[in-house]
Design a protein around this motif. Structure first.
Motif, PDB file in Angstrom:
ATOM      1  N   THR A   2       0.690  -1.195  -0.201  1.00  0.00           N
ATOM      2  CA  THR A   2      -0.073   0.032  -0.009  1.00  0.00           C
ATOM      3  C   THR A   2       0.813   1.256   0.015  1.00  0.00           C
ATOM      4  O   THR A   2       0.502   2.323  -0.275  1.00  0.00           O
ATOM      5  N   ASP A   3       2.098   1.086   0.529  1.00  0.00           N
ATOM      6  CA  ASP A   3       2.788   2.379   0.479  1.00  0.00           C
ATOM      7  C   ASP A   3       3.973   2.535  -0.804  1.00  0.00           C
ATOM      8  O   ASP A   3       4.476   3.509  -0.991  1.00  0.00           O
ATOM      9  N   LEU A   4       3.768   1.478  -1.881  1.00  0.00           N
ATOM     10  CA  LEU A   4       4.389   1.481  -2.801  1.00  0.00           C
ATOM     11  C   LEU A   4       3.989   2.490  -3.764  1.00  0.00           C
ATOM     12  O   LEU A   4       2.602   2.578  -4.287  1.00  0.00           O
ATOM     13  N   LEU A   5       4.964   3.149  -4.697  1.00  0.00           N
ATOM     14  CA  LEU A   5       4.427   4.073  -5.567  1.00  0.00           C
ATOM     15  C   LEU A   5       5.117   3.663  -6.862  1.00  0.00           C
ATOM     16  O   LEU A   5       5.980   3.014  -6.956  1.00  0.00           O
ATOM     17  N   LEU A   6       4.319   4.072  -8.003  1.00  0.00           N
ATOM     18  CA  LEU A   6       4.765   3.681  -9.305  1.00  0.00           C
ATOM     19  C   LEU A   6       6.158   4.458  -9.439  1.00  0.00           C
ATOM     20  O   LEU A   6       6.225   5.551  -9.089  1.00  0.00           O
ATOM     21  N   ASN A   7       7.218   3.807 -10.168  1.00  0.00           N
ATOM     22  CA  ASN A   7       8.622   4.381 -10.320  1.00  0.00           C
ATOM     23  C   ASN A   7       8.215   5.493 -11.305  1.00  0.00           C
ATOM     24  O   ASN A   7       7.361   5.281 -12.428  1.00  0.00           O
ATOM     25  N   HIS A   8       9.192   6.911 -11.189  1.00  0.00           N
ATOM     26  CA  HIS A   8       8.525   7.799 -12.026  1.00  0.00           C
ATOM     27  C   HIS A   8       9.894   8.793 -12.017  1.00  0.00           C
ATOM     28  O   HIS A   8      10.900   8.499 -11.308  1.00  0.00           O
ATOM     29  N   ARG A   9       9.738   9.490 -12.718  1.00  0.00           N
ATOM     30  CA  ARG A   9      10.945  10.745 -13.344  1.00  0.00           C
ATOM     31  C   ARG A   9      10.336  11.848 -13.421  1.00  0.00           C
ATOM     32  O   ARG A   9       9.396  11.948 -14.285  1.00  0.00           O
ATOM     33  N   ALA A  10      10.481  12.996 -12.839  1.00  0.00           N
ATOM     34  CA  ALA A  10      10.287  14.084 -12.854  1.00  0.00           C
ATOM     35  C   ALA A  10      11.120  15.280 -13.554  1.00  0.00           C
ATOM     36  O   ALA A  10      12.093  15.045 -13.082  1.00  0.00           O
ATOM     37  N   GLU A  11      10.770  16.028 -14.414  1.00  0.00           N
ATOM     38  CA  GLU A  11      11.519  16.831 -14.996  1.00  0.00           C
ATOM     39  C   GLU A  11      10.609  18.068 -15.161  1.00  0.00           C
ATOM     40  O   GLU A  11       9.664  18.175 -15.559  1.00  0.00           O
ATOM     41  N   GLY A  12      11.606  19.381 -15.302  1.00  0.00           N
ATOM     42  CA  GLY A  12      10.862  20.676 -15.307  1.00  0.00           C
ATOM     43  C   GLY A  12      10.887  21.341 -14.264  1.00  0.00           C
ATOM     44  O   GLY A  12      10.583  20.699 -13.075  1.00  0.00           O
ATOM     45  N   PRO A  13      10.397  22.607 -14.332  1.00  0.00           N
ATOM     46  CA  PRO A  13      10.172  23.614 -13.047  1.00  0.00           C
ATOM     47  C   PRO A  13       9.202  22.952 -12.340  1.00  0.00           C
ATOM     48  O   PRO A  13       7.958  22.732 -12.654  1.00  0.00           O
ATOM     49  N   ALA A  14       9.338  23.032 -10.890  1.00  0.00           N
ATOM     50  CA  ALA A  14       8.446  22.494 -10.118  1.00  0.00           C
ATOM     51  C   ALA A  14       7.106  23.421 -10.133  1.00  0.00           C
ATOM     52  O   ALA A  14       6.241  22.704  -9.618  1.00  0.00           O
ATOM     53  N   SER A  15       7.216  24.799 -10.405  1.00  0.00           N
ATOM     54  CA  SER A  15       6.025  25.500 -10.393  1.00  0.00           C
ATOM     55  C   SER A  15       5.363  25.596 -11.640  1.00  0.00           C
ATOM     56  O   SER A  15       4.345  26.149 -11.906  1.00  0.00           O
ATOM     57  N   ALA A  16       5.813  24.882 -12.744  1.00  0.00           N
ATOM     58  CA  ALA A  16       5.223  24.747 -13.879  1.00  0.00           C
ATOM     59  C   ALA A  16       3.847  23.755 -14.008  1.00  0.00           C
ATOM     60  O   ALA A  16       3.707  22.973 -13.053  1.00  0.00           O
ATOM     61  N   PRO A  17       2.929  23.980 -14.978  1.00  0.00           N
ATOM     62  CA  PRO A  17       1.884  22.947 -14.939  1.00  0.00           C
ATOM     63  C   PRO A  17       2.258  21.534 -15.142  1.00  0.00           C
ATOM     64  O   PRO A  17       3.019  21.379 -15.857  1.00  0.00           O
ATOM     65  N   PRO A  18       1.656  20.782 -14.334  1.00  0.00           N
ATOM     66  CA  PRO A  18       2.154  19.468 -14.253  1.00  0.00           C
ATOM     67  C   PRO A  18       1.508  18.705 -15.558  1.00  0.00           C
ATOM     68  O   PRO A  18       0.260  18.835 -15.751  1.00  0.00           O
ATOM     69  N   LEU A  19       2.335  17.663 -16.019  1.00  0.00           N
ATOM     70  CA  LEU A  19       1.751  16.872 -17.212  1.00  0.00           C
ATOM     71  C   LEU A  19       2.216  15.640 -16.922  1.00  0.00           C
ATOM     72  O   LEU A  19       3.544  15.063 -16.668  1.00  0.00           O
ATOM     73  N   LEU A  20       1.681  14.431 -16.651  1.00  0.00           N
ATOM     74  CA  LEU A  20       1.941  13.128 -16.486  1.00  0.00           C
ATOM     75  C   LEU A  20       1.980  12.155 -17.793  1.00  0.00           C
ATOM     76  O   LEU A  20       1.021  12.522 -18.767  1.00  0.00           O
ATOM     77  N   LEU A  21       2.800  11.360 -17.925  1.00  0.00           N
ATOM     78  CA  LEU A  21       3.153  10.813 -19.294  1.00  0.00           C
ATOM     79  C   LEU A  21       3.154   9.241 -19.078  1.00  0.00           C
ATOM     80  O   LEU A  21       3.631   8.662 -18.218  1.00  0.00           O
ATOM     81  N   GLY A  22       1.959   8.471 -19.534  1.00  0.00           N
ATOM     82  CA  GLY A  22       1.876   7.213 -19.448  1.00  0.00           C
ATOM     83  C   GLY A  22       2.711   6.313 -20.621  1.00  0.00           C
ATOM     84  O   GLY A  22       2.409   6.701 -21.525  1.00  0.00           O
ATOM     85  N   PRO A  23       3.045   5.069 -20.116  1.00  0.00           N
ATOM     86  CA  PRO A  23       3.579   4.071 -21.282  1.00  0.00           C
ATOM     87  C   PRO A  23       2.869   3.144 -21.890  1.00  0.00           C
ATOM     88  O   PRO A  23       1.743   3.084 -21.448  1.00  0.00           O
ATOM     89  N   SER A  24       3.296   2.536 -22.910  1.00  0.00           N
ATOM     90  CA  SER A  24       2.400   1.523 -23.471  1.00  0.00           C
ATOM     91  C   SER A  24       2.965   0.350 -22.913  1.00  0.00           C
ATOM     92  O   SER A  24       4.095   0.051 -22.013  1.00  0.00           O
ATOM     93  N   LEU A  25       2.126  -0.889 -23.045  1.00  0.00           N
ATOM     94  CA  LEU A  25       2.415  -2.283 -22.512  1.00  0.00           C
ATOM     95  C   LEU A  25       3.751  -2.846 -22.842  1.00  0.00           C
ATOM     96  O   LEU A  25       4.006  -2.712 -24.232  1.00  0.00           O
ATOM     97  N   GLY A  26       4.847  -2.997 -22.146  1.00  0.00           N
ATOM     98  CA  GLY A  26       5.781  -3.817 -22.201  1.00  0.00           C
ATOM     99  C   GLY A  26       6.933  -2.784 -22.427  1.00  0.00           C
ATOM    100  O   GLY A  26       8.353  -3.024 -22.595  1.00  0.00           O
ATOM    101  N   THR A  27       6.827  -1.504 -22.331  1.00  0.00           N
ATOM    102  CA  THR A  27       7.986  -0.318 -22.408  1.00  0.00           C
ATOM    103  C   THR A  27       7.876   0.391 -20.929  1.00  0.00           C
ATOM    104  O   THR A  27       7.367  -0.248 -20.071  1.00  0.00           O
ATOM    105  N   SER A  28       9.005   1.130 -20.934  1.00  0.00           N
ATOM    106  CA  SER A  28       8.992   2.040 -19.818  1.00  0.00           C
ATOM    107  C   SER A  28       8.942   3.425 -20.008  1.00  0.00           C
ATOM    108  O   SER A  28       8.717   3.581 -21.117  1.00  0.00           O
ATOM    109  N   SER A  29       9.351   4.266 -18.980  1.00  0.00           N
ATOM    110  CA  SER A  29       9.300   5.479 -19.275  1.00  0.00           C
ATOM    111  C   SER A  29      10.116   6.052 -20.454  1.00  0.00           C
ATOM    112  O   SER A  29      10.184   7.268 -20.901  1.00  0.00           O
ATOM    113  N   ALA A  30      11.189   5.197 -20.734  1.00  0.00           N
ATOM    114  CA  ALA A  30      12.131   5.613 -21.775  1.00  0.00           C
ATOM    115  C   ALA A  30      11.502   5.823 -23.037  1.00  0.00           C
ATOM    116  O   ALA A  30      11.985   6.385 -23.957  1.00  0.00           O
TER     117      ALA A  30
END
Length: 375
Positions: A2-30
């Motif tokens: 329950t405490d685990l989070l999805l592995n993620h990578r954040a880029e860009g200014p912390a104050s900028a509008p947030p944008l989440l990017l989701g991958p396809s099956l079989g790939t990673s955030s790469a």
């Protein structure tokens, strides 16, 4: 778990509008490597990995999982990062997650882009069969045939194929279970977030009719079809995908193009676009977004002042072809020939008489040409 989070990578200014990017099956955030850094110029970009893919723990998903379960993991991640409302873009299974979020959590999704995905994935049978295959034999066979499903002939991204080889088979199979159960066609009309659909015309997995079905059902949705692109268009045609996503999420490129036309004139911009090639496309996009979409639209200075500064800078560096173009632009921005002359006289003091002499000759030619056109 329950405490685990999805592995993620954040880029860009912390104050900028947030944008989440989701991958396809079989790939990673790469999957987003060629696009995310550019999007992070104007957004706080957060890429996430599916359970058992990339750096995400396999125990985040169980057999019989649903797309709703994956969406709940994304929301848990957003909550942990303090993202109350966000833009979202996802590919294939990642796109299905975005559709689910837009339907079931409309207060969280400010804008949506769905790439090479569908509101259904051709029924449950093929996904149940794939899940059974992977549970029995692992991912080696699927990885060997990945290129034919993901890309057009002759193209590959080895890193993404390796992601598939290294994914956890049980987690991959559970994601197949989620695709088997997914069908949101009867809820698409409820989506209120501004929505963009991107289809690869050569995509065998989710061909353009799948995206067109969503575009026809979601109020106000837009559809972009990319020629020569297959299922992982974001990796195969990143420039085209980036241009479409920028226009959808922040509109910087269209706004910059409009200002560029106002200042430099339609004829000049049309010529520049006519000369554009795949090699120069990113540079032209850079000019439209940064020079014209951000600097020239900054209200701190008016266009008259910006023209004066630009003329001076061009003289200082000896860019006389550009100077001719910006003398014309200065006239459009309201400078008189006398004011242009005063600017160039100022450059004689600070940039040197020879530079100003060349600049006066260039400006005189341009102004004479404009007088002839007016008469």
């Amino acid at each position: 778990m329950t405490d685990l989070l999805l592995n993620h990578r954040a880029e860009g200014p912390a104050s900028a509008p947030p944008l989440l990017l989701g991958p396809s099956l079989g790939t990673s955030s790469a999957l987003w490597d060629a696009v995310a850094p550019e999007l992070s110029v104007t957004h706080r970009v957060v890429r996430w990995d599916l359970p058992g893919h990339g750096g995400s723990a396999a125990e985040l998903i169980r057999p019989g999982a649903t797309v709703g379960d994956l969406a709940a993991l994304v929301l848990r991640l957003a909550d942990a990062l303090g993202l109350e409302r966000f833009g979202y873009a996802g590919v294939s299974l990642g796109g299905a997650v975005g559709l689910h979020l837009a339907v079931h959590h409309p207060d969280r999704v400010s804008s949506l882009a769905v790439l090479c995905s569908s509101a259904h994935f051709n029924g449950a049978k093929p996904w149940r069969e794939r899940a059974a295959l992977v549970r029995a034999k692992g991912l080696t066979e699927l990885a060997e045939n990945a290129d034919s499903r993901w890309f057009t002939p002759g193209f590959t991204v080895p890193r993404l194929v390796q992601d598939l080889r290294e994914a956890d088979p049980e987690a991959y199979a559970a994601c197949c279970d989620a695709l088997a159960a997914f069908d949101l066609r009867d809820r698409l009309a409820e989506i209120a977030a501004p929505t963009l659909l991107i289809a690869g015309r050569e995509d065998p997995a989710t061909p353009p009719p799948h995206l067109r079905e969503i575009a026809d059902a979601v109020p106000g949705a837009a559809l972009v079809e990319l020629p020569g692109a297959s299922h992982l268009a974001v990796a195969q045609c990143p420039e085209a995908v980036l241009t479409a996503l920028r226009a959808h999420f922040d509109g910087a490129a269209p706004r910059g193009t409009a200002v560029r036309r106002e200042v430099l004139g339609d004829a000049h911009v049309d010529r520049a676009q006519a000369r554009q090639t795949p090699f120069t496309a990113r540079f032209q996009d850079f000019i439209s977004r940064y020079a014209w979409g951000e600097i020239w639209t900054d209200p701190t200075l008016g266009r008259r002042e910006r023209s004066m500064i630009t003329l001076t800078a061009l003289v200082a560096h000896g860019h006389y072809d550009e100077l001719a173009m910006h003398v014309r632009a200065a006239r459009r921005n309201g400078l008189t020939p006398e004011e242009i002359g005063a600017v160039l006289l100022q450059t004689a003091v600070y940039c040197g008489v020879p530079a100003a002499n060349r600049a006066f000759a260039t400006a005189q030619r341009v102004l004479a040409e404009e007088d002839q056109q007016e008469n």
